[in-house]
Write an enzyme that holds these catalytic residues in place. Sequence first.
Site, PDB file in Angstrom:
ATOM      1  N   GLU A 173     -13.024   3.615 -14.916  1.00  0.00           N
ATOM      2  CA  GLU A 173     -11.574   4.630 -14.412  1.00  0.00           C
ATOM      3  C   GLU A 173     -11.643   5.834 -15.510  1.00  0.00           C
ATOM      4  O   GLU A 173     -11.670   5.463 -16.699  1.00  0.00           O
ATOM      5  CB  GLU A 173     -10.330   3.796 -14.606  1.00  0.00           C
ATOM      6  CG  GLU A 173     -10.272   2.757 -13.528  1.00  0.00           C
ATOM      7  CD  GLU A 173      -8.812   2.175 -13.399  1.00  0.00           C
ATOM      8  OE1 GLU A 173      -8.112   2.390 -14.073  1.00  0.00           O
ATOM      9  OE2 GLU A 173      -8.839   0.961 -12.556  1.00  0.00           O
TER      10      GLU A 173
ATOM     11  N   TYR B 241       7.133   6.637  -8.375  1.00  0.00           N
ATOM     12  CA  TYR B 241       5.966   5.349  -8.596  1.00  0.00           C
ATOM     13  C   TYR B 241       6.752   4.317  -8.203  1.00  0.00           C
ATOM     14  O   TYR B 241       7.841   3.751  -8.867  1.00  0.00           O
ATOM     15  CB  TYR B 241       5.684   5.229 -10.166  1.00  0.00           C
ATOM     16  CG  TYR B 241       4.739   4.161 -10.492  1.00  0.00           C
ATOM     17  CD1 TYR B 241       3.333   4.230  -9.975  1.00  0.00           C
ATOM     18  CD2 TYR B 241       5.285   2.761 -10.697  1.00  0.00           C
ATOM     19  CE1 TYR B 241       2.548   3.062 -10.087  1.00  0.00           C
ATOM     20  CE2 TYR B 241       4.339   1.596 -10.519  1.00  0.00           C
ATOM     21  CZ  TYR B 241       3.179   1.847 -10.371  1.00  0.00           C
ATOM     22  OH  TYR B 241       2.073   0.657 -10.123  1.00  0.00           O
TER      23      TYR B 241
ATOM     24  N   ARG C 178     -10.723   2.428 -18.782  1.00  0.00           N
ATOM     25  CA  ARG C 178     -11.018   0.835 -18.545  1.00  0.00           C
ATOM     26  C   ARG C 178     -12.083   0.815 -17.716  1.00  0.00           C
ATOM     27  O   ARG C 178     -12.512   1.462 -16.991  1.00  0.00           O
ATOM     28  CB  ARG C 178      -9.768   0.334 -18.378  1.00  0.00           C
ATOM     29  CG  ARG C 178      -9.232   0.643 -17.189  1.00  0.00           C
ATOM     30  CD  ARG C 178      -7.981  -0.017 -16.967  1.00  0.00           C
ATOM     31  NE  ARG C 178      -7.392   0.127 -15.284  1.00  0.00           N
ATOM     32  CZ  ARG C 178      -6.551  -0.484 -14.863  1.00  0.00           C
ATOM     33  NH1 ARG C 178      -5.704  -1.689 -15.431  1.00  0.00           N
ATOM     34  NH2 ARG C 178      -6.110  -0.227 -13.514  1.00  0.00           N
TER      35      ARG C 178
ATOM     36  N   ASP D  93       5.936   0.044  -7.606  1.00  0.00           N
ATOM     37  CA  ASP D  93       5.281  -1.065  -7.689  1.00  0.00           C
ATOM     38  C   ASP D  93       5.222  -1.665  -6.228  1.00  0.00           C
ATOM     39  O   ASP D  93       6.168  -1.261  -5.528  1.00  0.00           O
ATOM     40  CB  ASP D  93       5.549  -2.403  -8.696  1.00  0.00           C
ATOM     41  CG  ASP D  93       5.163  -2.012 -10.287  1.00  0.00           C
ATOM     42  OD1 ASP D  93       3.840  -1.311 -10.199  1.00  0.00           O
ATOM     43  OD2 ASP D  93       5.763  -2.343 -10.923  1.00  0.00           O
TER      44      ASP D  93
ATOM     45  N   ARG E  29       9.126   1.119 -23.119  1.00  0.00           N
ATOM     46  CA  ARG E  29       9.077  -0.179 -22.734  1.00  0.00           C
ATOM     47  C   ARG E  29       7.736  -0.821 -22.852  1.00  0.00           C
ATOM     48  O   ARG E  29       7.520  -1.824 -22.339  1.00  0.00           O
ATOM     49  CB  ARG E  29       9.439  -0.269 -21.215  1.00  0.00           C
ATOM     50  CG  ARG E  29      10.803   0.011 -21.078  1.00  0.00           C
ATOM     51  CD  ARG E  29      11.268  -0.088 -19.554  1.00  0.00           C
ATOM     52  NE  ARG E  29      10.620   0.794 -18.802  1.00  0.00           N
ATOM     53  CZ  ARG E  29      10.409   0.771 -17.420  1.00  0.00           C
ATOM     54  NH1 ARG E  29      10.917  -0.450 -16.904  1.00  0.00           N
ATOM     55  NH2 ARG E  29       9.673   1.459 -16.644  1.00  0.00           N
TER      56      ARG E  29
ATOM     57  N   ARG F  21       5.246  -8.815 -27.747  1.00  0.00           N
ATOM     58  CA  ARG F  21       5.691 -10.278 -27.728  1.00  0.00           C
ATOM     59  C   ARG F  21       5.400 -10.859 -29.110  1.00  0.00           C
ATOM     60  O   ARG F  21       4.341 -10.521 -29.699  1.00  0.00           O
ATOM     61  CB  ARG F  21       5.116 -10.879 -26.638  1.00  0.00           C
ATOM     62  CG  ARG F  21       5.406 -10.252 -25.557  1.00  0.00           C
ATOM     63  CD  ARG F  21       5.111 -11.206 -24.218  1.00  0.00           C
ATOM     64  NE  ARG F  21       5.425 -10.527 -23.170  1.00  0.00           N
ATOM     65  CZ  ARG F  21       4.362 -10.537 -22.434  1.00  0.00           C
ATOM     66  NH1 ARG F  21       3.242 -11.201 -22.375  1.00  0.00           N
ATOM     67  NH2 ARG F  21       4.627  -9.740 -21.152  1.00  0.00           N
TER      68      ARG F  21
ATOM     69  N   ARG G 197      -0.834  12.922 -11.524  1.00  0.00           N
ATOM     70  CA  ARG G 197      -2.113  12.320 -12.458  1.00  0.00           C
ATOM     71  C   ARG G 197      -3.018  11.742 -11.595  1.00  0.00           C
ATOM     72  O   ARG G 197      -2.725  11.083 -10.592  1.00  0.00           O
ATOM     73  CB  ARG G 197      -1.641  11.515 -13.680  1.00  0.00           C
ATOM     74  CG  ARG G 197      -0.915  12.138 -14.716  1.00  0.00           C
ATOM     75  CD  ARG G 197      -1.833  13.161 -15.361  1.00  0.00           C
ATOM     76  NE  ARG G 197      -2.949  12.653 -16.026  1.00  0.00           N
ATOM     77  CZ  ARG G 197      -3.975  13.377 -16.606  1.00  0.00           C
ATOM     78  NH1 ARG G 197      -3.795  14.829 -16.588  1.00  0.00           N
ATOM     79  NH2 ARG G 197      -4.875  12.748 -17.147  1.00  0.00           N
TER      80      ARG G 197
HETATM   81  C1  LIG Z   1      -4.122   3.241  -9.791  1.00  0.00           C
HETATM   82  C2  LIG Z   1      -3.095   2.379  -9.333  1.00  0.00           C
HETATM   83  C3  LIG Z   1      -2.755   0.972  -9.671  1.00  0.00           C
HETATM   84  C4  LIG Z   1      -1.708   0.316  -9.124  1.00  0.00           C
HETATM   85  N1  LIG Z   1      -1.415  -0.928  -9.498  1.00  0.00           N
HETATM   86  C5  LIG Z   1      -0.450  -1.701  -9.152  1.00  0.00           C
HETATM   87  C6  LIG Z   1      -0.318  -3.000  -9.492  1.00  0.00           C
HETATM   88  O1  LIG Z   1      -1.054  -3.617 -10.254  1.00  0.00           O
HETATM   89  N2  LIG Z   1       0.787  -3.611  -9.054  1.00  0.00           N
HETATM   90  C7  LIG Z   1       1.677  -3.318  -8.320  1.00  0.00           C
HETATM   91  O2  LIG Z   1       2.786  -3.845  -7.713  1.00  0.00           O
HETATM   92  N3  LIG Z   1       1.533  -1.945  -8.046  1.00  0.00           N
HETATM   93  C8  LIG Z   1       0.556  -1.107  -8.124  1.00  0.00           C
HETATM   94  N4  LIG Z   1       0.437   0.026  -7.956  1.00  0.00           N
HETATM   95  C9  LIG Z   1       1.426   0.822  -6.860  1.00  0.00           C
HETATM   96  C10 LIG Z   1       0.814   0.549  -5.492  1.00  0.00           C
HETATM   97  O3  LIG Z   1      -0.238   1.057  -5.107  1.00  0.00           O
HETATM   98  C11 LIG Z   1       1.877   1.123  -4.616  1.00  0.00           C
HETATM   99  O4  LIG Z   1       3.075   0.421  -4.698  1.00  0.00           O
HETATM  100  C12 LIG Z   1       1.830   1.127  -2.857  1.00  0.00           C
HETATM  101  O5  LIG Z   1       0.593   1.583  -2.710  1.00  0.00           O
HETATM  102  C13 LIG Z   1       2.930   2.007  -2.301  1.00  0.00           C
HETATM  103  O6  LIG Z   1       2.666   1.946  -1.025  1.00  0.00           O
HETATM  104  P1  LIG Z   1       2.848   3.043   0.044  1.00  0.00           P
HETATM  105  O7  LIG Z   1       2.774   2.465   1.513  1.00  0.00           O
HETATM  106  O8  LIG Z   1       4.094   3.800  -0.439  1.00  0.00           O
HETATM  107  O9  LIG Z   1       1.700   4.240  -0.219  1.00  0.00           O
HETATM  108  P2  LIG Z   1       0.163   4.395  -0.073  1.00  0.00           P
HETATM  109  O10 LIG Z   1      -0.463   2.916  -0.108  1.00  0.00           O
HETATM  110  O11 LIG Z   1      -0.341   5.486  -0.640  1.00  0.00           O
HETATM  111  O12 LIG Z   1       0.147   4.438   1.790  1.00  0.00           O
HETATM  112  C14 LIG Z   1       0.351   5.737   2.311  1.00  0.00           C
HETATM  113  C15 LIG Z   1      -0.404   5.845   3.462  1.00  0.00           C
HETATM  114  O13 LIG Z   1      -0.180   7.192   4.138  1.00  0.00           O
HETATM  115  C16 LIG Z   1      -1.295   7.824   4.653  1.00  0.00           C
HETATM  116  N5  LIG Z   1      -1.093   9.431   4.785  1.00  0.00           N
HETATM  117  C17 LIG Z   1      -0.810  10.091   4.065  1.00  0.00           C
HETATM  118  N6  LIG Z   1      -0.550  11.321   4.917  1.00  0.00           N
HETATM  119  C18 LIG Z   1      -0.888  11.083   6.158  1.00  0.00           C
HETATM  120  C19 LIG Z   1      -0.887  11.894   7.350  1.00  0.00           C
HETATM  121  N7  LIG Z   1      -0.665  13.207   6.978  1.00  0.00           N
HETATM  122  N8  LIG Z   1      -1.045  11.204   8.534  1.00  0.00           N
HETATM  123  C20 LIG Z   1      -1.484   9.816   8.510  1.00  0.00           C
HETATM  124  N9  LIG Z   1      -1.548   9.194   7.602  1.00  0.00           N
HETATM  125  C21 LIG Z   1      -1.305   9.559   6.286  1.00  0.00           C
HETATM  126  C22 LIG Z   1      -2.370   7.660   3.527  1.00  0.00           C
HETATM  127  O14 LIG Z   1      -3.700   7.816   3.868  1.00  0.00           O
HETATM  128  C23 LIG Z   1      -2.027   6.294   2.932  1.00  0.00           C
HETATM  129  O15 LIG Z   1      -2.863   5.196   3.761  1.00  0.00           O
HETATM  130  C24 LIG Z   1      -0.630   1.181  -8.378  1.00  0.00           C
HETATM  131  C25 LIG Z   1      -0.844   2.267  -8.174  1.00  0.00           C
HETATM  132  C26 LIG Z   1      -1.967   3.173  -8.653  1.00  0.00           C
HETATM  133  C27 LIG Z   1      -2.068   4.513  -8.326  1.00  0.00           C
END
Ligand SMILES: Cc1cc2nc3c(=O)[nH]c(=O)nc-3n(C[C@H](O)[C@H](O)[C@H](O)COP(=O)(O)OP(=O)(O)OC[C@H]3O[C@@H](n4cnc5c(N)ncnc54)[C@H](O)[C@@H]3O)c2cc1C
Length: 378
Positions: free
Chosen positions: A308, A356, A282, A358, A174, A178, A251
């Site tokens: 990074e 994954y 980057r 977003d 994907r 463009r 990763r």
């Molecule tokens: C490098 C990177 C860039 C990204 N860029 C984008 C972007 O530009 N746009 C976009 O839409 N999305 C992006 N994403 C995706 C985005 O980060 C996720 O959608 C979002 O963080 C998901 O939230 P979450 O709550 O599922 O997970 P997380 O944010 O990881 O939250 C999980 C939490 O659980 C906690 N936890 C884990 N285990 C325990 C435990 N045993 N006890 C207590 N706490 C615990 C962790 O500390 C963490 O704070 C990106 C992801 C990455 C990796």
Amino acid sequence: MNAKKYDCLVVGAGLYGATFAREMKEAGKKVLVVDRRPNIGGNVYTEKVEGINVHKYGAHIFHTNNKTVWDFVNRFATFNRFTNSPVANYRGELYSLPFNMYTFNKMWGVVTPQEAEDKIREQKQAAGIEVPKNLEEQAISLVGTDIYEKLIKGYTEKQWGRPCTELPAFIIKRLPVRFTFDNNYFNALYQGIPVGGYTRMVANMLEGIEVKLGTDYLENKKEYDAIADTVVYTGPIDAYFGYRLGYLQYRSVRFETEVLDIPNFQGNVAVNYTDRETPWTRIIEHKWFEFGKDEDGNDLPKTVISREYSSEWRPGDEPYYPVNDSKNGDLYNEYKKLADSEPGVIFGGRLGEYRYYDMDEAIEEALNKSARCIATGC
Ligand SMILES: Cc1cc2nc3c(=O)[nH]c(=O)nc-3n(C[C@H](O)[C@H](O)[C@H](O)COP(=O)(O)OP(=O)(O)OC[C@H]3O[C@@H](n4cnc5c(N)ncnc54)[C@H](O)[C@@H]3O)c2cc1C
């Protein structure tokens, strides 16, 4: 009578956990949120450095086509008009990303979409590719040899730590290509950055909700389970089960962040280094997420950059991207079976579901799951 202190314990103060907690709170439930990190926000955490909101766990640009999610986040933050238009730096030559007419013009001097399409077709034919068998062939069939060699090959090999000929074609199925002069990376109806940073947005989502930071649920699982009817677990699913079936792989990314005593390092949020020799993939210059200004509209005198580096994940490292291969998929399915038979626990988010998401998708899932939980009593 309910003997437990909380209706719901949310493990993880990331976007999934914060959304779930907010919805439960608004439904009149007693909620406790715990996170093992010293901060809220999970991976969208932003930290203020020299007046700049630094995206500590990687650049995050909010984008969505989902009006419900967009309305939801706008309750907790004002979004600016940020548009993601990364730049590629190939040995000092700069190209516009994602691949668009500006890229094709710089690469070949072509002016019309027809000329660009002809050039790509010509290069594809010369390479003799019918059905792409690997990422290299897939890329050449999408954008031709020149763009592959200069803008895809080195970057992708650094990202995955393997030659493109050994990577599956589907990874770039994907690729945005463009034949217009549109260098807005995301095709989303709504996008932007929360003014004041993501941490403030998540703090607003968690307002009025009890939150304990620096608290690892798994270290005191029995005690926490005893105080809540339902547990919403957003940590790694394999960690929940003590890795008893093995480790799921990720990763990882390593960030090297530097404060520079100059106002402008690269003039853009993201510059991708697409040659193989530069060790980083980057550089992010955080101030441009908010146009280089503080909230009063003043120019910020310094800048903060993050290089990074893509790296192999080892147990104990920060998990970033799930590995979408059959080995990890099968292992996840085994963990999922265990999760499905775990009473009173909802597994959610990018780590709890090993996928994954977003940001908008994580929020959407949390809105859906919490609505079901509220409607059915979890
Ligand atoms: C490098 C990177 C860039 C990204 N860029 C984008 C972007 O530009 N746009 C976009 O839409 N999305 C992006 N994403 C995706 C985005 O980060 C996720 O959608 C979002 O963080 C998901 O939230 P979450 O709550 O599922 O997970 P997380 O944010 O990881 O939250 C999980 C939490 O659980 C906690 N936890 C884990 N285990 C325990 C435990 N045993 N006890 C207590 N706490 C615990 C962790 O500390 C963490 O704070 C990106 C992801 C990455 C990796």
